[in-house]
Design a protein around this motif. Structure first.
Motif, PDB file in Angstrom:
ATOM      1  N   GLU A   1      28.558  29.917  52.019  1.00  0.00           N
ATOM      2  CA  GLU A   1      28.620  28.476  51.810  1.00  0.00           C
ATOM      3  C   GLU A   1      28.205  28.145  50.379  1.00  0.00           C
ATOM      4  O   GLU A   1      27.339  28.802  49.796  1.00  0.00           O
TER       5      GLU A   1
ATOM      6  N   GLY B   1      26.334  26.773  47.431  1.00  0.00           N
ATOM      7  CA  GLY B   1      24.913  26.468  47.292  1.00  0.00           C
ATOM      8  C   GLY B   1      24.009  27.567  47.796  1.00  0.00           C
ATOM      9  O   GLY B   1      22.793  27.522  47.584  1.00  0.00           O
ATOM     10  N   ARG B   2      24.605  28.569  48.462  1.00  0.00           N
ATOM     11  CA  ARG B   2      23.785  29.674  48.983  1.00  0.00           C
ATOM     12  C   ARG B   2      24.221  31.003  48.361  1.00  0.00           C
ATOM     13  O   ARG B   2      25.335  31.145  47.877  1.00  0.00           O
TER      14      ARG B   2
ATOM     15  N   VAL C   1      19.931  28.589  41.328  1.00  0.00           N
ATOM     16  CA  VAL C   1      19.398  28.218  42.647  1.00  0.00           C
ATOM     17  C   VAL C   1      19.081  29.521  43.376  1.00  0.00           C
ATOM     18  O   VAL C   1      19.969  30.213  43.866  1.00  0.00           O
TER      19      VAL C   1
ATOM     20  N   ALA D   1      14.986  28.507  46.801  1.00  0.00           N
ATOM     21  CA  ALA D   1      15.242  27.102  46.466  1.00  0.00           C
ATOM     22  C   ALA D   1      16.428  26.512  47.226  1.00  0.00           C
ATOM     23  O   ALA D   1      16.756  25.343  47.048  1.00  0.00           O
ATOM     24  N   GLU D   2      17.067  27.319  48.076  1.00  0.00           N
ATOM     25  CA  GLU D   2      18.211  26.815  48.827  1.00  0.00           C
ATOM     26  C   GLU D   2      17.787  25.754  49.840  1.00  0.00           C
ATOM     27  O   GLU D   2      16.616  25.651  50.213  1.00  0.00           O
ATOM     28  N   ASP D   3      18.766  24.969  50.300  1.00  0.00           N
ATOM     29  CA  ASP D   3      18.498  23.974  51.336  1.00  0.00           C
ATOM     30  C   ASP D   3      18.030  24.648  52.616  1.00  0.00           C
ATOM     31  O   ASP D   3      18.338  25.816  52.882  1.00  0.00           O
ATOM     32  N   ALA D   4      17.306  23.876  53.423  1.00  0.00           N
ATOM     33  CA  ALA D   4      16.848  24.380  54.719  1.00  0.00           C
ATOM     34  C   ALA D   4      18.041  24.680  55.622  1.00  0.00           C
ATOM     35  O   ALA D   4      19.119  24.078  55.488  1.00  0.00           O
ATOM     36  N   ARG D   5      17.871  25.629  56.553  1.00  0.00           N
ATOM     37  CA  ARG D   5      18.903  25.951  57.535  1.00  0.00           C
ATOM     38  C   ARG D   5      18.546  25.298  58.875  1.00  0.00           C
ATOM     39  O   ARG D   5      17.451  25.512  59.393  1.00  0.00           O
TER      40      ARG D   5
ATOM     41  N   ASP E   1      26.090  31.218  57.812  1.00  0.00           N
ATOM     42  CA  ASP E   1      26.521  30.544  56.582  1.00  0.00           C
ATOM     43  C   ASP E   1      27.222  31.493  55.612  1.00  0.00           C
ATOM     44  O   ASP E   1      27.398  31.201  54.442  1.00  0.00           O
TER      45      ASP E   1
END
Length: 671
Positions: free
Chosen positions: A127, A129-130, A137, A141-145, A162
């Motif tokens: 995905e 951003g990951r 990043v 620092a990635e968004d929460a899952r 993901d």
């Protein structure tokens, strides 16, 4: 063999035979301490024994060779030291390899189209951003899952929901063409700006929320078949099926047998005559999750679907892919049998011809258009070599383990069969060190449990024998290769018949071999072997020491922490609290007084590190002599594919532990 000789272990891939039968190509890979990684190149192996094998690539790690059907191009995967594997092609006659993919997460398996102009390959699609898809990043620092599924991660990969594995098709460029050169200097200013593609554009064919595996083309190249779990409710079972998608894209459709059962399909292949679909599957009972000790069965059905016919006996054969075509309507398969891996040829009509059997482990085989067969295998004297089959006879073509044998003594395991206390036969091996003995004994227990020891080269047994230990290892009930009933005998009965068989085998070996010291015995194992080691030392106190490695030690916490925890424990031990407690090493840890080394890896998702940490903490609290050895950056596969430095260090720590608890003439602490 000593730990510092790990670099002598040359592993050999399944061979790619040239369509004209003149040669085969294999990758030869070894641990390299200087790089602290695995390095290897491709070797061309003539089937004419008057000619010699030679190295034909010089990459850091080249693997998975495959000739195009017309024999003009060789494709393979190449890893740079800090990169991901990418697909390369080179003219079969030689030349400079050309990279043709640029997948962010790298390329997995691949297969040629019948026209020799296209290749289908597997690649994980992260995905946005990951996984480094956005500069600067980091993973932290990635968004929460936000997770709401059972199946969201896998040992050795990490999170999977993901970064699903998808299928792509790429056109193979004309290798003899002139390379495109980007304008520079004055030309760059004078010419209109234009993008110069560095790699051919790969077309993504699948997009489903599941991993897509085992691709193969239809005989006419118009469709791609693959294995996946795209059915409704796929997150709640282990069912996978064969699907078909157009080679130019479109919506996948399931290719189901009319006599459908709940199964997990592991490999699929279309026959070269285009009429049949061969596939290997394991039954899953009525729940879709009863995977315990299920033998792989080869099925065949029409390519468009219809009645599926089982070509192998579910109870007595355990076959697996990859499925290699050997004729218009026949394939080669591997069969796990009696501590070996056989090579069988099976036709769509049900004819079975054993091609290779006995005390060998076949790694893979391929057939040329003229019927020549090349295979790679291991046995007691080689980690891996290449041979051809000629009128049923094996002709050895390589000797990639010569340096190992020349620099260390390779001990041949002694085949041995014992009788369990209820009369059940237990098959295994005894590996004796140099000298008359009596030698201290190490009882080794394999993982799985539906796996097997073989008589082929085993670095663990060789290292311990070189250190002065007799190694005893067997395939108790629960193991594969001795029939499905043998494997399923411990379902909801772990720690019963399996422990009984292991102890009976040990006792029989001790009474049969004078060179074994029955008063100085240690016990060790990893994964399920760690489970049975921990369980046994709570019930049998004869052992001078134990090594419990990456163990399945508490079914209760395993259910919430392991990548397979949502189904594994309940299928093996049963799902009630009482059943779990009755088969749990953690429930009987208070009975342990054996000095125990606990080994675990930080990134182990199969048997998470909390299993080892909690077991160690209990031993420590009750005063048992114990240590906890933790490897950073490693997962469940440490002993097999961990970094060379860590693999050597693991052996050194284990030998130091035995030098303390169970010294030998060779391996003892200095005064």
């Amino acid at each position: 063999m000593k730990p510092e000789q790990l670099h002598l272990l040359n592993s050999v891939s399944a061979p790619a035979i040239h369509p004209d039968g003149s040669k085969a190509v294999v990758s030869v890979t070894r641990p390299d301490f200087g790089a602290d990684s695995y390095v290897g190149q491709l070797w061309s192996v003539p089937l004419d024994t008057t000619k010699y094998p030679r190295r034909i690539t010089r990459g850091f790690r080249d693997s998975s060779p495959a000739f195009s059907p017309d024999g003009l191009v060789l494709a393979f995967l190449r890893n740079d030291p800090d990169g991901k594997p990418q697909l390369f092609v080179v003219e079969a006659a030689g030349g400079e390899p050309q990279r043709i993919t640029d997948q962010h997460a790298g390329v997995g398996g691949f297969v040629w189209a019948p026209d020799s102009h296209r290749i289908a390959f597997e690649a994980r699609v992260p995905e946005q951003g990951r996984y480094g898809t956005v500069d600067d990043v980091s993973a932290a620092a990635e968004d929460a899952r936000l997770l709401s599924t059972n199946q969201y991660r896998m040992n050795g990969i990490g999170y999977t929901s993901d970064q699903r594995q998808q299928l792509f098709v790429v056109e193979v460029p004309e290798l003899g063409g002139e390379p495109v050169v980007a304008p520079r200097g004055r030309a760059a200013h004078e010419q209109p700006a234009r993008a110069v593609p560095e790699f051919p554009a790969a077309k993504q064919l699948t997009f489903g929320d599941s991993d897509h595996e085992s691709p193969c083309f239809s005989a006419d190249g118009a469709h791609l078949y693959f294995v996946s779990a795209l059915h409704e409710g796929h997150d709640d079972d282990l069912v996978t099926s064969v699907y078909r998608v157009g080679a130019d894209g479109g919506q996948p459709t399931v290719v189901e047998p009319s006599n459908k059962k709940l199964q997990t399909v592991t490999a699929a292949r279309v026959s070269t005559d285009g009429h049949w679909l061969f596939y290997v599957a394991q039954d899953l009972g009525g729940t879709g999750k009863d995977f315990v000790a299920r033998n792989g069965v080869l099925y065949v059905m029409p390519v468009a679907g219809g009645e599926a016919v089982a070509l192998t006996d579910m109870e007595h054969l355990d076959v697996s892919g990859p499925l290699e075509p050997s004729g218009p309507a026949s394939v080669l398969v591997l069969n796990t049998a009696l501590g070996s891996v056989e090579l069988l040829e099976i036709t769509a009509e049900g004819g079975i011809t054993p091609l290779v059997h006995g005390a060998r482990v076949v790694i893979g085989a391929t057939v040329a258009a003229n019927g020549e067969i090349a295979m790679s295998f291991s046995d007691a004297s080689t980690v891996g070599d290449v041979a051809s089959l000629e009128r049923g006879e094996i002709r050895l073509l390589t000797d990639f383990s010569a340096a190992l044998r020349n620099n260390s003594r390779v001990v041949e395991p002694l085949d041995f069969e014992a009788e369990s206390t209820d009369g059940h036969p237990v098959h295994g091996w005894v590996v004796l060190p140099d000298g008359p003995g009596p030698h201290p004994v190490l009882l080794n227990i394999h993982g799985g449990p539906f796996a097997q020891y073989t008589g082929a080269f085993f670095d663990e047994a060789q290292v311990y024998a070189a250190a002065g230990y007799a190694v005893v290892m067997c395939n108790p009930r629960g193991s594969s290769g001795y029939g499905q009933a043998h494997g399923r005998a411990i379902k909801e009965r772990m720690g019963t018949l399996d422990m009984q068989d292991v102890i009976a085998f040990l006792d029989s070996a001790l009474s049969t071999f004078d060179a074994l010291d029955e008063d100085h015995v240690g016990i060790m194992g990893g994964s399920y072997g760690g489970y049975l080691t921990a369980w046994t030392i709570a019930h049998d106190h004869r052992f001078k020491g134990a090594v419990v490695e990456r163990g399945f030690l508490d079914p209760v916490s395993f259910a919430g922490s392991a990548d397979i925890g949502w189904f594994f424990g309940t299928e093996y031990t049963g799902g009630t609290t009482e059943q779990m407690a009755a088969q749990s090493p953690m429930a009987v840890v208070a009975s342990v007084d054996t000095p125990t080394l606990v080994i675990h890896s930080e990134n182990d998702l199969r048997c998470p590190i909390e299993q080892g940490q909690r077991y160690y903490a209990h031993l420590k609290a009750q005063g048992v002599e114990t240590s906890l050895l933790i490897f950073p950056g490693e997962d469940h596969e440490l002993s097999r594919s961990g970094t060379p430095h860590h693999r050597r260090q693991r052996f050194e720590h284990i030998l130091r532990w035995w030098a303390n608890c169970l010294p030998s003439e060779v391996n003892r602490l200095e005064d």
